[in-house]
Motif scaffolding. Structure first.
Motif, PDB file in Angstrom:
ATOM      1  N   ASP A  71       0.624  -1.238   0.064  1.00  0.00           N
ATOM      2  CA  ASP A  71      -0.003  -0.027  -0.005  1.00  0.00           C
ATOM      3  C   ASP A  71       0.922   1.174   0.123  1.00  0.00           C
ATOM      4  OD1 ASP A  71      -2.095  -1.980   0.101  1.00  0.00           O
ATOM      5  OD2 ASP A  71      -2.350  -1.560   2.603  1.00  0.00           O
ATOM      6  N   PRO A  72       0.351   2.400  -0.605  1.00  0.00           N
ATOM      7  CA  PRO A  72       1.184   3.427  -0.716  1.00  0.00           C
ATOM      8  C   PRO A  72       1.332   4.335   0.654  1.00  0.00           C
ATOM      9  CG  PRO A  72      -1.021   3.953  -1.582  1.00  0.00           C
ATOM     10  CD  PRO A  72      -0.826   2.519  -1.359  1.00  0.00           C
ATOM     11  N   SER A  73       2.395   5.000   0.706  1.00  0.00           N
ATOM     12  CA  SER A  73       2.424   6.016   2.212  1.00  0.00           C
ATOM     13  C   SER A  73       1.601   7.282   1.780  1.00  0.00           C
ATOM     14  CB  SER A  73       3.856   6.258   2.557  1.00  0.00           C
ATOM     15  OG  SER A  73       4.530   5.023   2.495  1.00  0.00           O
ATOM     16  N   GLY A  74       1.253   7.682   2.996  1.00  0.00           N
ATOM     17  CA  GLY A  74       0.486   9.206   2.976  1.00  0.00           C
ATOM     18  C   GLY A  74       1.383  10.182   3.498  1.00  0.00           C
ATOM     19  N   TYR A  75       1.218  11.421   2.872  1.00  0.00           N
ATOM     20  CA  TYR A  75       1.909  12.478   3.454  1.00  0.00           C
ATOM     21  C   TYR A  75       0.942  13.658   3.154  1.00  0.00           C
ATOM     22  CZ  TYR A  75       5.784   9.739   1.800  1.00  0.00           C
ATOM     23  OH  TYR A  75       6.642   8.780   1.795  1.00  0.00           O
ATOM     24  N   THR A  76       1.220  14.697   3.971  1.00  0.00           N
ATOM     25  CA  THR A  76       0.613  16.144   3.737  1.00  0.00           C
ATOM     26  C   THR A  76       1.070  16.822   2.474  1.00  0.00           C
ATOM     27  OG1 THR A  76       0.298  16.248   6.116  1.00  0.00           O
ATOM     28  CG2 THR A  76       0.399  18.401   4.847  1.00  0.00           C
ATOM     29  N   ARG A  77       0.134  17.302   1.761  1.00  0.00           N
ATOM     30  CA  ARG A  77       0.581  17.929   0.363  1.00  0.00           C
ATOM     31  C   ARG A  77       1.031  19.451   1.011  1.00  0.00           C
ATOM     32  NH1 ARG A  77      -1.118  16.544  -4.814  1.00  0.00           N
ATOM     33  NH2 ARG A  77      -2.391  15.198  -4.080  1.00  0.00           N
ATOM     34  N   ILE A  78       2.337  19.801   0.558  1.00  0.00           N
ATOM     35  CA  ILE A  78       2.897  20.864   1.235  1.00  0.00           C
ATOM     36  C   ILE A  78       2.582  22.351   0.517  1.00  0.00           C
ATOM     37  CG2 ILE A  78       4.905  20.990   0.048  1.00  0.00           C
ATOM     38  CD1 ILE A  78       4.790  21.277   4.134  1.00  0.00           C
ATOM     39  N   TYR A  79       2.400  22.144  -0.586  1.00  0.00           N
ATOM     40  CA  TYR A  79       2.088  23.555  -1.210  1.00  0.00           C
ATOM     41  C   TYR A  79       0.921  24.276  -0.852  1.00  0.00           C
ATOM     42  CZ  TYR A  79      -2.243  22.960  -4.104  1.00  0.00           C
ATOM     43  OH  TYR A  79      -3.404  22.913  -4.741  1.00  0.00           O
ATOM     44  N   GLN A  80      -0.139  23.642  -0.324  1.00  0.00           N
ATOM     45  CA  GLN A  80      -1.233  24.324   0.249  1.00  0.00           C
ATOM     46  C   GLN A  80      -1.034  25.016   1.495  1.00  0.00           C
ATOM     47  OE1 GLN A  80      -4.151  21.444   0.783  1.00  0.00           O
ATOM     48  NE2 GLN A  80      -5.017  21.417  -1.447  1.00  0.00           N
ATOM     49  N   TYR A  81       0.093  24.615   2.039  1.00  0.00           N
ATOM     50  CA  TYR A  81       0.476  25.444   3.385  1.00  0.00           C
ATOM     51  C   TYR A  81       1.475  26.433   3.408  1.00  0.00           C
ATOM     52  CZ  TYR A  81      -2.486  21.560   4.747  1.00  0.00           C
ATOM     53  OH  TYR A  81      -3.591  20.641   4.891  1.00  0.00           O
ATOM     54  N   ALA A  82       1.908  26.789   2.124  1.00  0.00           N
ATOM     55  CA  ALA A  82       3.047  27.602   1.659  1.00  0.00           C
ATOM     56  C   ALA A  82       2.910  28.985   2.336  1.00  0.00           C
ATOM     57  CB  ALA A  82       3.237  27.768   0.335  1.00  0.00           C
ATOM     58  N   ASP A  83       1.830  29.545   2.193  1.00  0.00           N
ATOM     59  CA  ASP A  83       1.220  31.009   2.720  1.00  0.00           C
ATOM     60  C   ASP A  83       1.289  30.754   4.296  1.00  0.00           C
ATOM     61  OD1 ASP A  83       1.176  32.022   0.328  1.00  0.00           O
ATOM     62  OD2 ASP A  83      -0.885  31.973   0.214  1.00  0.00           O
ATOM     63  N   TRP A  84       0.990  29.733   5.099  1.00  0.00           N
ATOM     64  CA  TRP A  84       0.618  29.519   6.361  1.00  0.00           C
ATOM     65  C   TRP A  84       2.226  29.608   6.964  1.00  0.00           C
ATOM     66  CZ3 TRP A  84       1.951  25.179   9.405  1.00  0.00           C
ATOM     67  CH2 TRP A  84       1.888  25.289  10.751  1.00  0.00           C
ATOM     68  N   ILE A  85       2.996  28.793   6.159  1.00  0.00           N
ATOM     69  CA  ILE A  85       4.558  28.615   6.605  1.00  0.00           C
ATOM     70  C   ILE A  85       5.173  30.034   6.655  1.00  0.00           C
ATOM     71  CG2 ILE A  85       6.803  27.642   6.218  1.00  0.00           C
ATOM     72  CD1 ILE A  85       4.993  24.995   5.186  1.00  0.00           C
ATOM     73  N   HIS A  86       4.968  30.621   5.475  1.00  0.00           N
ATOM     74  CA  HIS A  86       5.500  31.919   5.280  1.00  0.00           C
ATOM     75  C   HIS A  86       5.252  32.783   6.427  1.00  0.00           C
ATOM     76  CE1 HIS A  86       7.003  35.689   3.498  1.00  0.00           C
ATOM     77  NE2 HIS A  86       5.847  36.244   3.507  1.00  0.00           N
ATOM     78  N   ASN A  87       3.943  32.863   6.738  1.00  0.00           N
ATOM     79  CA  ASN A  87       3.557  33.694   7.760  1.00  0.00           C
ATOM     80  C   ASN A  87       4.120  33.669   9.247  1.00  0.00           C
ATOM     81  OD1 ASN A  87       1.591  34.985   6.181  1.00  0.00           O
ATOM     82  ND2 ASN A  87      -0.117  33.831   6.623  1.00  0.00           N
ATOM     83  N   ILE A  88       4.750  32.312   9.259  1.00  0.00           N
ATOM     84  CA  ILE A  88       5.246  31.888  10.643  1.00  0.00           C
ATOM     85  C   ILE A  88       6.690  32.297  10.364  1.00  0.00           C
ATOM     86  CG2 ILE A  88       6.061  29.960  12.292  1.00  0.00           C
ATOM     87  CD1 ILE A  88       3.454  28.822  11.593  1.00  0.00           C
ATOM     88  N   THR A  89       7.515  31.900   9.281  1.00  0.00           N
ATOM     89  CA  THR A  89       8.996  31.693   9.288  1.00  0.00           C
ATOM     90  C   THR A  89       9.435  33.068   8.595  1.00  0.00           C
ATOM     91  OG1 THR A  89       8.666  30.346   7.285  1.00  0.00           O
ATOM     92  CG2 THR A  89       8.841  29.545   9.394  1.00  0.00           C
TER      93      THR A  89
END
Length: 261
Positions: A238-256
């Protein structure tokens, strides 16, 4: 229908093992990373009020670690190793830091693992060098059939509960969410991405929070954060699951204060 083995299940196993001095797990299959190959890789020892466990992460900038939401949920202290492809043993390139500051995504759902992402803030910036460098956060949506690399110190088999002392990586291919739903059903949302390696290669206990990346040119790009595996076990196909990061680029930018490419 196959189902999630939620990260909380990982933690229960990992906590029991860690309490006896044996941290848990490693990537299934793959290769041992070369010195300096993944200079953004972070090994995160997490402590809560009553337990300890292990996660992966990725350095962005010189003061921030991107990881899974489950890896910071109810955490009190993080001890983070950077610059080394090993967890134990002498390594002059290893930098060990501690912090208790984190930012959990406000819409993180521990039951469904939706929005499973967090940022850890280091107390002081780390010195960047030939063994410690940040990774860029992707602002593009990479769809199915993208070649990617997954890495971590997690378990190498269902029957071996110890962490790998060496950083390992595997080549994977991303799947469409439609294809991933054939394994996991409607639990797969647009905030998630699945990836499969050759036969049964994938993430395992201890790899949660670790990076899914693409490489090319001079820089690597972070496109996912390890979030879940199948309830059929790490060694299933079975495949492994990940959080799709591009959707959170603005949220990460607002923090970092940092954007990727």
């Amino acid at each position: 229908m196959k189902h999630f083995m939620f990260t909380v299940s990982f933690f229960i196993t990992a906590l029991c093992l860690y309490a006896y001095g044996k941290p848990s797990s490693r990537i299934i299959g793959g290769e041992v990373a070369r010195t300096g190959q993944f200079r953004f890789a972070a090994a995160i020892h997490v402590q809560t009020s009553d337990s300890r466990f292990f996660c992966g992460g990725a350095l962005t900038g010189n003061q921030w670690i991107i990881t899974s939401g489950y890896c910071v949920h109810n955490a009190e202290l993080f001890t983070i190793q950077l610059g080394s492809n090993t967890l134990e043993g002498d390594d002059p390139n290893r930098e060990t830091v501690a912090t208790s500051t984190y930012y959990l995504h406000p819409d993180f759902n521990p039951d469904t693992l939706d929005n499973d992402i967090a940022v850890i803030e280091l107390r002081l910036p780390v010195m960047l060098n030939g063994y410690i460098q940040p990774i860029f956060v992707s602002t593009l949506n990479y769809l199915n059939n993208t070649d990617a690399i997954s890495l971590g110190f997690g378990q190498i088999s269902d029957g071996d509960p110890e962490l790998s002392n060496e950083l390992r990586y595997i080549d994977t291919t991303t799947l469409s969410n439609q294809e991933c739903r054939l394994y996991y059903g409607s639990q797969i949302t647009d905030s998630m991405i699945c990836a499969a390696g050759n036969y049964n290669e994938g993430t395992c206990i201890g790899d949660t929070g670790g990076p899914l990346i693409i490489t090319g040119g001079r820089n690597s790009l972070l496109i996912g954060v390890a979030s879940f595996i199948s309830g059929n076990g790490c060694e299933s196909t079975d495949p492994s699951g990940y959080t799709r990061i591009y959707q959170y680029a603005d949220w990460i930018h607002n923090i970092t204060g940092r954007y990727g490419y």
